[in-house]
Design an enzyme around this catalytic site. Structure first.
Site, mmCIF file in Angstrom:
data_model
loop_
_atom_site.group_PDB
_atom_site.id
_atom_site.type_symbol
_atom_site.label_atom_id
_atom_site.label_comp_id
_atom_site.label_asym_id
_atom_site.label_seq_id
_atom_site.Cartn_x
_atom_site.Cartn_y
_atom_site.Cartn_z
ATOM 1 N N GLY A 72 0.821 -1.202 0.000
ATOM 2 C CA GLY A 72 0.000 0.000 0.000
ATOM 3 C C GLY A 72 0.855 1.253 0.000
ATOM 4 O O GLY A 72 1.987 1.257 0.499
ATOM 5 N N ARG A 172 -12.643 -8.554 -15.011
ATOM 6 C CA ARG A 172 -11.736 -9.055 -16.045
ATOM 7 C C ARG A 172 -11.765 -10.585 -15.990
ATOM 8 O O ARG A 172 -12.415 -11.174 -15.143
ATOM 9 C CB ARG A 172 -10.310 -8.536 -15.848
ATOM 10 C CG ARG A 172 -9.643 -8.970 -14.555
ATOM 11 C CD ARG A 172 -8.253 -8.347 -14.417
ATOM 12 N NE ARG A 172 -7.501 -8.852 -13.287
ATOM 13 C CZ ARG A 172 -7.593 -8.401 -12.050
ATOM 14 N NH1 ARG A 172 -8.434 -7.407 -11.774
ATOM 15 N NH2 ARG A 172 -6.856 -8.925 -11.072
ATOM 16 N N HIS A 275 -0.822 -6.298 12.672
ATOM 17 C CA HIS A 275 -0.299 -5.889 11.364
ATOM 18 C C HIS A 275 0.983 -6.663 11.051
ATOM 19 O O HIS A 275 2.044 -6.090 10.772
ATOM 20 C CB HIS A 275 -0.035 -4.383 11.323
ATOM 21 C CG HIS A 275 -0.065 -3.819 9.927
ATOM 22 N ND1 HIS A 275 -0.481 -2.540 9.641
ATOM 23 C CD2 HIS A 275 0.261 -4.370 8.727
ATOM 24 C CE1 HIS A 275 -0.397 -2.319 8.332
ATOM 25 N NE2 HIS A 275 0.049 -3.424 7.761
#
Length: 316
Positions: A72, A172, A275
């Protein structure tokens, strides 16, 4: 090339760095290693607060590339307003897929099979039996089907899941099957036993998982977040988990770090990891290879990998 390159990994630990630049080691320390104005290629310190990574940007008048070591880039993008046009922002695609996908599978299996309950029972020296759901024969919905989402599917297949459904910003076709657009989520959510979030944090995905999203999940479903905390509306999630209707496994939270006393810590059916998706032994060798490749491309004026955006006049 005589311009500086700032690295958060000591340059003598990165095999294959090209000759030419002056390499400066900076991992977020108070003192800068050199004048930020001389930096042409800035690698953002990894796993440091956003304000640390952004701190030198207002003085980096000559920077041409900003490279993150995270998948990110939301933590560094606000600082790009200080830069002139033409600066390329690159992410670390290829670095975190293995580690993050491993953790996603670990969180799924731990939650479904009740491992947190076993650990607590072991602390009490109690033999805790019972019937638990398996991952086999479950329908799994992956929201955010980029490289990490694909790596998660790679690891799901051997567990004999019934079906993997893929969702991304736009639809897609892949070798494994269709990727549905986000607009189809309302139809797909009620069919999923496990919903895995691996989407980037953007304005379109902030609070994507709101009260309506959660209400569409089936009773007893599991939500797994290995994306970013603000993708989920914490208040809405608490309402669903405290009622016991759904469970959650969260590697990221909002707020983060989760403060002492926050109700998420004690919400029933919620498993929290701090995290931990990226920082594993798999990180450093992949980060080193990425930096050596990117800097070789930079020195040779070849196209860079993983370019997320290029600043324009509005970013000056």
């Amino acid at each position: 090339m005589t311009a500086d390159v700032w690295l958060p990994i000591p340059p003598d630990e990165i095999e294959g760095l090209p000759e030419g630049p002056e390499y400066r080691f900076w991992d977020g320390a108070e003192d800068f290693p050199a004048d930020p104005a001389d930096c042409a290629f800035y690698v953002v310190p990894y796993m440091k607060p956003a304000e640390v990574g952004q701190r030198p940007l207002p003085r980096m008048s000559g920077v041409r590339v900003v490279q993150t070591l995270s998948a990110g880039t939301d933590h560094i993008e606000p600082g790009l307003r200080h830069l002139g046009p033409g600066v390329r922002l690159c992410n670390a695609r290829g670095v975190h897929e293995a580690s993050t996908a491993e953790l996603a599978l670990a969180l799924i299996l731990a939650s479904l099979r009740g491992l947190p309950d076993f650990v607590r029972a072991q602390d009490r020296q109690e033999w805790l039996g019972g019937f638990r759901p398996a991952l086999a024969d479950r329908n799994v919905l992956i929201v955010g089907y980029g490289s990490i989402g694909a790596a998660i599917e790679d690891r799901l297949v051997p567990f004999e899941v019934a079906r993997v459904v893929r969702v991304a910003r736009s639809g897609r076709t892949t070798a494994r099957g269709p990727v549905h657009p986000l607009t189809e989520l309302p139809r797909l959510l009620p069919e999923a036993d496990v919903v895995v979030l691996s989407t980037p944090l953007t304005e379109a995905t902030r609070h994507l998982v709101d009260a309506d999203f959660l209400a569409r999940m089936k009773d007893g479903a599991l939500l797994v977040n290995v994306a970013r905390g603000p993708v989920v509306d914490t208040k809405a999630l608490l309402a669903e988990t405290q009622s016991g209707r759904i469970a959650a496994a969260l590697d990221v939270t909002d707020p983060e770090p989760l403060p002492f006393g926050h109700p998420l810590w004690r919400a029933p059916g919620v498993l929290i990891s701090p995290h931990a998706g990226g920082p594993t032994s798999a990180f450093l060798p992949r980060a080193q290879r990425l930096l050596a490749d990117q800097l070789t491309r930079f020195v040779n004026r070849e196209p860079l990998r993983n370019v997320i955006l290029t600043t324009g006049p509005a970013d000056v």
